[in-house]
Design a protein around this motif. Structure first.
Motif, PDB file in Angstrom:
ATOM      1  N   UNK A  38    -102.954 -15.697  28.464  1.00 47.96           N
ATOM      2  CA  UNK A  38    -102.118 -16.015  29.627  1.00 47.96           C
ATOM      3  C   UNK A  38    -101.894 -17.512  29.775  1.00 47.96           C
ATOM      4  N   UNK A  39    -102.913 -18.318  29.475  1.00 45.96           N
ATOM      5  CA  UNK A  39    -102.774 -19.765  29.634  1.00 45.96           C
ATOM      6  C   UNK A  39    -101.733 -20.310  28.659  1.00 45.96           C
ATOM      7  N   UNK A  40    -101.627 -19.716  27.469  1.00 47.76           N
ATOM      8  CA  UNK A  40    -100.616 -20.154  26.504  1.00 47.76           C
ATOM      9  C   UNK A  40     -99.222 -19.863  27.050  1.00 47.76           C
ATOM     10  N   UNK A  41     -99.033 -18.665  27.594  1.00 48.03           N
ATOM     11  CA  UNK A  41     -97.724 -18.315  28.156  1.00 48.03           C
ATOM     12  C   UNK A  41     -97.386 -19.189  29.358  1.00 48.03           C
ATOM     13  N   UNK A  42     -98.379 -19.441  30.222  1.00 49.66           N
ATOM     14  CA  UNK A  42     -98.147 -20.279  31.404  1.00 49.66           C
ATOM     15  C   UNK A  42     -97.685 -21.683  31.012  1.00 49.66           C
ATOM     16  N   UNK A  50    -105.323 -18.108  36.051  1.00 48.99           N
ATOM     17  CA  UNK A  50    -103.924 -18.437  36.254  1.00 48.99           C
ATOM     18  C   UNK A  50    -103.840 -19.855  36.815  1.00 48.99           C
ATOM     19  N   UNK A  51    -102.607 -20.333  37.007  1.00 52.97           N
ATOM     20  CA  UNK A  51    -102.399 -21.656  37.588  1.00 52.97           C
ATOM     21  C   UNK A  51    -101.267 -21.565  38.602  1.00 52.97           C
ATOM     22  N   UNK A  52    -101.543 -21.972  39.826  1.00 53.38           N
ATOM     23  CA  UNK A  52    -100.507 -22.076  40.835  1.00 53.38           C
ATOM     24  C   UNK A  52     -99.951 -23.492  40.779  1.00 53.38           C
ATOM     25  N   UNK A  53     -98.775 -23.624  40.195  1.00 55.84           N
ATOM     26  CA  UNK A  53     -98.241 -24.958  39.962  1.00 55.84           C
ATOM     27  C   UNK A  53     -98.016 -25.726  41.267  1.00 55.84           C
ATOM     28  N   UNK A  54     -97.824 -25.008  42.355  1.00 52.19           N
ATOM     29  CA  UNK A  54     -97.626 -25.688  43.647  1.00 52.19           C
ATOM     30  C   UNK A  54     -98.873 -26.467  44.073  1.00 52.19           C
ATOM     31  N   UNK A  55    -100.033 -26.083  43.518  1.00 54.75           N
ATOM     32  CA  UNK A  55    -101.272 -26.807  43.824  1.00 54.75           C
ATOM     33  C   UNK A  55    -101.411 -28.081  43.001  1.00 54.75           C
TER      34      UNK A  55
END
Length: 317
Positions: free
Chosen positions: A11-15, A53-58
């Motif tokens: 998932x981190x690669x896709x993100x 996951x990563x919330x880019x807004x953070x």
């Protein structure tokens, strides 16, 4: 996606790749070469480790270079290279085919042997790197990102094709780990990586019949490698059977019982694997055309590569 579905891609690669695509990363000069902020990269990685996951807004301060560095770090810190240690020498031996066409044929065959998740992830990443390469030169809009296939191979080659570690015991009993002939192999690693980037669509379109041919050759020259490949492909099946045995049998903690179960699982996986490739081969068999007869000569080439790589490992062991 060439080479398979992206559901097995981490998932981190896709993100990271999607973020770079969505935020102008393909046009960013020095993408993957320019470093990021260690503090911001650590914050991104910590969140991903914690929540998957990563919330880019953070992370409003994060830049393209931070995310690119995070992707590089993830790939670099994997326990083993995406291309696996078993295929390290076969990949490098493809450089000795003597012609561009021969190299691509051999490389395509070797890539068939990757475990499904590795193959999907590599294909997904290479498709992205190829898009960066296409934006490396100047256009009517800008000067390009300056990151062509040569530059990308320099950055990603030693990560995607890692030399296997060689362990030996010193006179004091300590274990030391050395990188196997990294300097000697460095140029070959870059050469193979560049070919992977430039020809990824062709290389990941191999037919099932090709896999059958390659496995039969390797079975004759290096059966241990076939066992490792089958073990990787069916590892989930083997683990599941072992867990079932631990739950159901009278003495679930018996090491001997678990060992026998694993051996039986590997045997069943091996038989299933060869049934699958035999079935696919028989369904695809057609009268050979002149082009197919010419293509079949590549089987001999792969046999030579595998035998050479086996001798190379013996000489350095």
């Amino acid at each position: 996606m060439p080479g398979g579905e992206d559901r097995s891609v981490p998932h981190i690669v896709k993100l990271c790749i999607q973020y770079i695509r969505d935020n102008g990363g393909l046009d960013t000069v020095g993408i993957f070469r320019v470093g990021g902020s260690k503090r911001r990269i650590k914050a991104l990685r910590d969140e991903c480790d914690l929540t998957s996951s990563i919330q880019w807004t953070n992370h409003s301060e994060a830049t393209i270079h931070d995310v690119a560095a995070l992707l590089k770090e993830f790939l670099r810190d994997l326990p083993a290279a995406i291309t696996t240690r078993e295929l390290y020498q076969p990949l490098l031996q493809t450089c000795k085919a003597g012609s561009d066409e021969g190299e691509l044929k051999a490389l395509k065959h070797v890539l068939c042997l990757l475990p499904r998740a590795n193959r999907d992830t590599l294909a997904f990443l290479l498709s992205f790197l190829h898009d960066i390469h296409l934006q490396s030169t100047s256009t009517y809009k800008d000067a390009g990102n300056k990151m062509d296939a040569d530059n990308l191979a320099t950055i990603f080659g030693p990560t995607l094709i890692k030399p296997p570690s060689v362990k030996h015991t010193t006179s004091t009993g300590d274990i030391e780990v050395e990188k196997h002939e990294f300097l000697e192999d460095y140029n070959l690693i870059l050469h193979v990586t560049k070919r992977l980037i430039l020809h990824h669509r062709h290389l990941f379109s191999a037919e099932s019949r090709t896999l059958s041919d390659v496995l039969q050759i390797i079975q004759q020259t290096n059966p241990e490698a076939v066992d490792a490949i089958i073990d990787q492909r069916y590892s989930s099946h083997i683990s599941k059977k072992s867990r079932t045995l631990q739950t159901v049998q009278e003495n679930p903690n018996s090491p001997r019982r678990i060992e026998l179960s694993c051996r039986q699982s590997i045997k069943e996986a091996r038989e299933k694997f060869f049934r699958e490739i035999t079935s696919v081969t028989s369904q695809e068999k057609q009268p050979a055309t002149a082009a197919e007869r010419k293509a079949s000569t590549s089987e001999k080439e792969v046999g030579v590569y595998v035998r050479k790589s086996k001798r190379g490992r013996t000489n350095h062991s």
